[in-house]
Scaffold this motif. Structure first.
Motif, PDB file in Angstrom:
ATOM      1  N   SER A  23      36.505  50.215  44.001  1.00 46.73           N
ATOM      2  CA  SER A  23      37.787  49.829  43.397  1.00 46.73           C
ATOM      3  C   SER A  23      38.647  51.081  43.267  1.00 46.73           C
ATOM      4  N   ILE A  52      44.983  45.820  42.915  1.00 40.28           N
ATOM      5  CA  ILE A  52      45.078  44.559  42.163  1.00 40.28           C
ATOM      6  C   ILE A  52      45.130  43.412  43.177  1.00 40.28           C
ATOM      7  N   TRP A  58      40.164  37.960  37.607  1.00 38.11           N
ATOM      8  CA  TRP A  58      41.058  38.262  36.489  1.00 38.11           C
ATOM      9  C   TRP A  58      40.959  37.219  35.390  1.00 38.11           C
ATOM     10  N   PRO A  86      47.172  38.654  37.892  1.00 34.81           N
ATOM     11  CA  PRO A  86      47.227  39.809  38.785  1.00 34.81           C
ATOM     12  C   PRO A  86      48.619  40.049  39.350  1.00 34.81           C
ATOM     13  N   LEU A 119      50.612  41.803  36.685  1.00 35.41           N
ATOM     14  CA  LEU A 119      50.096  43.170  36.563  1.00 35.41           C
ATOM     15  C   LEU A 119      50.598  44.047  37.707  1.00 35.41           C
ATOM     16  N   ALA A 120      50.607  43.477  38.913  1.00 35.32           N
ATOM     17  CA  ALA A 120      50.968  44.254  40.101  1.00 35.32           C
ATOM     18  C   ALA A 120      52.462  44.586  40.146  1.00 35.32           C
ATOM     19  N   ALA A 125      50.558  41.589  44.070  1.00 39.44           N
ATOM     20  CA  ALA A 125      49.105  41.668  44.190  1.00 39.44           C
ATOM     21  C   ALA A 125      48.713  41.513  45.658  1.00 39.44           C
ATOM     22  N   ASP A 162      45.556  49.269  48.216  1.00 35.82           N
ATOM     23  CA  ASP A 162      45.971  49.126  46.818  1.00 35.82           C
ATOM     24  C   ASP A 162      47.479  48.995  46.617  1.00 35.82           C
TER      25      ASP A 162
END
Ligand code: NAD
Length: 264
Positions: free
Chosen positions: A142, A189, A195, A216, A219-220, A229, A258
């Motif tokens: 990760s 992500i 998640w 996600p 978040l992204a 994401a 990523d």
């Protein structure tokens, strides 16, 4: 001719998310895929779908942290398809919480699945691959194997361990000329069910007030320079490359997928 035509490949945690995408993409490109997971119902569904589309696959129930099960899983692949060419050590969990109240039990459970499972898979795959012409082992680490995140100390410790274990295993395989390559993949992500399984409120990760599951995509928007994401297939494409002969000069290295997170 597919990119991994005729190769026999085990994918752990193949019932969901990134693992399911790896199994599908590898099968589409000609591999015979042994999907394993603790979730038999969903794992069988992934395999049925692959077979419906003309691919070759089988399912075995497996807890990657159980050492006894590993030789049985490897033997199943070899007895079906004569050899083992690839292992995708993908199964994993994400447990979040502050260092102050994270339980030792959860710490150990996460390490058992995310680190010990990877060690055990590598141990039994290498034992077989070194006698059957070599192969490629891919670890699902990760971005958390490179940088720290608050409330994810245990997960970061586990993914960092996987990153360095990969390099040590690659060096050992190279030293003995076993023709086995070992590399790690580092997703950012990615939009998968992982998640929704993190048992805490979204607020803990700066999600909008009231959020009770991590999203996600939200978040992204903040966390990834590409502001979206990734899809499980974005990771599966890298795994496909690492399992194929197109990556035959790569070992002990890291593929980061990523959306730009680590470039900042
Ligand atoms: N989704 C992301 O954003 C992301 C980012 C970085 C790394 N990863 C890593 O990618 C891998 C796959 O995650 P995902 O997002 O697809 O999650 P997911 O939850 O969708 O899938 C994980 C799968 O692993 C299985 N599993 C859990 N414990 C197991 C065990 N003990 N033995 C066998 N199978 C087990 C689950 O049943 C599930 O099918 C994990 O190692 C995860 O840490 C995910």
């Amino acid at each position: 001719m597919g990119q991994v035509e005729g190769k026999s490949i085990i994918v752990t945690g193949g019932a969901s998310g990134i693992g399911a995408a790896c199994a599908r993409v590898l099968a589409r490109e000609g591999a015979k895929v042994l999907v394993t997971d603790i979730d038999a119902a969903q794992g069988e569904e992934v395999v049925a779908d692959i077979i419906r589309k003309g691919g070759s696959a089988a399912f075995l129930k497996q807890d990657v942290a159980d050492e006894k099960r590993w030789p049985e899983v490897v033997d199943e692949a070899v007895s079906r398809w004569k050899k083992l060419d690839g292992l995708v050590n993908n199964a994993g969990v994400g447990l979040a919480g502050s260092i102050l109240d994270f339980s030792l039990e959860d710490w150990r459970r996460q390490m058992a699945i995310n680190v010990e499972g990877v060690f055990l898979g590598t141990k039994y795959a290498v034992k077989t691959m070194k006698d059957t012409g070599g192969g490629s082992i891919v670890m699902m680490s990760s971005v958390a194997g490179f940088v720290g995140s608050p409330r994810l100390a245990g997960y970061c410790a586990a993914k960092g361990a996987v990153r360095l274990f990969t390099k040590a295993a690659a060096m050992e395989c190279a030293q003995f000329d076993w023709n086995i390559r070992v590399n790690s993949v580092h997703p950012g992500i990615i939009d998968t069910p992982i998640w929704t399984k993190i048992p805490m409120g979204g607020q803990q990760f700066n999600q909008p007030a009231g959020a009770n599951a991590l999203d996600p995509n939200q978040l992204a928007q903040i966390g990834a320079p590409l502001k979206r994401a990734g899809k499980p297939e974005d990771i599966a494409n890298a795994v496909l490359f690492l399992c194929s002969d197109a990556s035959s000069y790569m070992t002990g290295t890291e593929m980061v997928i990523d959306g730009g997170i680590l470039a900042r």
